[in-house]
Design an enzyme around this catalytic site. Structure first.
Site, PDB file in Angstrom:
ATOM      1  CG  ASP A 119      -1.730  -1.239   1.396  1.00 53.07           C
ATOM      2  OD1 ASP A 119      -2.318  -1.696   0.411  1.00 53.07           O
ATOM      3  OD2 ASP A 119      -1.745  -1.777   2.514  1.00 53.07           O
ATOM      4  CG  HIS A 170      -0.449  -1.923  -7.435  1.00 50.22           C
ATOM      5  ND1 HIS A 170       0.431  -2.571  -8.273  1.00 50.22           N
ATOM      6  CD2 HIS A 170      -0.018  -2.186  -6.182  1.00 50.22           C
ATOM      7  CE1 HIS A 170       1.360  -3.186  -7.554  1.00 50.22           C
ATOM      8  NE2 HIS A 170       1.095  -2.976  -6.288  1.00 50.22           N
TER       9      HIS A 170
END
Length: 429
Positions: free
Chosen positions: A12, A40
């Site tokens: 992340d 993503h």
């Protein structure tokens, strides 16, 4: 030239955006590990997209996207993702899938769900995407590579019968669930075969030729160094290697061809799932950062789960950069921190009354308490700023201090979700 883009922390970190930005000057983008268990988030001229199987460079017409042999391939998920991009107005991407990639089978997902159910409150926080069972079977040599979809029916059925014998003992006796059936699995695999046939290639040969031709290749990693099976916060890790070094294995290229490693680092910390997280914050303090963070809040791109958040951890990040073999750092999501009067960063760990600068193994990690250093906040919105000199001095010093603490050069600073929200910086190191 080959460059790897990887994460320093728990995932992340914003790798998708950095890959999207750097893909403009690339010919090929390769996913070399992981599967549909993490995502993503990309925001560009086409809109906002959460990618899971596809590399983050699929939005450029001149690029080829490769899913390497190290990927855990969820075939229906991949096809759905390609179709979703096209329906969203994105030109049909050029995609190649390694004939050696391992297939996430339907029973892998079921076994993931069954085990999390069995463990209940002691679960690993799996995304239930079948990744661990898929990789487990790979190393037990009972998995299915993509090329096996094209083998003779008798040979494929024989292998399926063996797998069902093994799996059904556990499914029926441990989980008390319905047994697998060979005919159903064979039919599913024939459906997978038709889905994936247009994309299958010997990607190892393709990449070797591209190297000879001098093509620019990006290797895109999933998650971050602290989720690596060997070097992460075991056992609360993913089931593949998240390190740039594995890019050579998971893509099928010589390791010496990887010339640069861009390691993506977040300006604060966040993580999805269980595991040690020394700089974590809680309650209202965490809720505020979570609400302001990321692009629309800190929530998992795959699960939608609220991410755990904390202050920047220099100890963990320095370790992550070391493990990745970092040549440059891209620092992301600096923009949400503008509301703070002062910003703590974790510069050490206190373990059993002693301060440590090195990232420990998991046993000691759970005993660690953060040693914090507070820096002044800049109390303004830095979104839209395009040059380093325009950033508030306090913001510049925050970045400078991170660079000093981790010991790796920061060359890019991201201050927003869009492609254009990126600042080039001359490192002080």
């Amino acid at each position: 030239m080959i460059k790897a883009i990887v994460g320093a922390n728990w995932g992340d970190e914003g790798k998708g955006k950095i890959t999207d930005v750097l893909s403009e000057d690339s010919d090929i983008i390769v996913r070399f590990q992981g599967g549909s268990n993490a995502g993503h988030t990309i925001k560009n001229d086409y809109g906002k997209f959460a990618l899971h199987m596809l590399p983050s460079g699929v939005f450029y017409r001149h690029t080829t996207s490769v899913l390497g042999n190290g990927v855990a391939l969820n075939i229906p998920f991949l096809i759905k993702e390609i179709n979703a991009l096209i329906e969203g107005g994105v030109p049909a991407p050029k995609v190649l899938v390694s004939d050696r990639a391992h297939i996430v089978m339907p029973y892998h997902i079921l076994l993931d769900e069954y085990e999390e159910e069995r463990l209940a409150g002691k679960s690993f926080g799996s995304t239930k995407s079948g990744i661990a069972p898929c990789y487990s079977d790979k190393y037990a040599k009972i998995g299915f590579q993509v090329n096996e979809l094209f083998m003779a029916e008798a040979a494929l059925r024989e292998k399926l019968e063996n797998v069902c014998t093994l799996k059904n003992i556990m499914i029926e006796n441990l989980y008390h669930k319905p047994a697998l059936k060979v005919d159903e699995l064979y039919h599913t695999m024939m459906e997978y075969k038709e889905m994936i046939k247009p994309y299958v290639a010997n990607t190892g040969v393709f990449l070797q030729e591209a190297i000879k031709e001098g093509k620019n290749i990006l290797l895109e990693g999933q998650l971050g160094a602290l989720k690596d099976t060997d070097h992460g916060i075991y056992p609360m890790v993913t089931s593949s290697s998240t390190l740039a070094a594995f890019g050579a294995v998971g893509a099928g290229i010589p390791p010496y061809e990887i010339k640069k490693v861009t390691t993506v680092v977040k300006a604060y910390s966040s993580a999805v799932g269980a595991g040690a997280f020394v700089s974590e914050i809680f309650d209202e303090e965490a809720d505020e950062l979570r609400r302001r963070g990321g692009d629309g809040g800190e929530f998992g791109a795959t699960t939608g789960r609220p991410r755990r958040v904390g202050w920047f951890d220099a100890v963990a990040t320095r370790y992550g950069c070391q493990m990745q073999g970092t040549t440059e750092v891209a620092l992301t999501v600096i923009d949400p921190l503008g509301y703070l009067d002062e910003i703590p960063i974790c510069i050490g760990y206190e373990i059993n009354g002693e301060e440590h600068q090195e990232f420990p193994n998991t046993t000691y990690l759970y005993q660690a308490k953060p040693v914090l250093k507070k820096l002044p906040g800049w109390k303004s919105d830095v979104t839209g700023i395009r040059t380093w000199e325009e950033l508030p001095k306090a913001c510049q010093e925050y970045v400078n201090e991170i660079e000093r603490q981790i010991g790796f050069p920061i060359t890019l600073v991201s201050n927003g979700p869009g492609r254009e929200d990126i600042i080039k910086r001359e490192p002080l190191l």
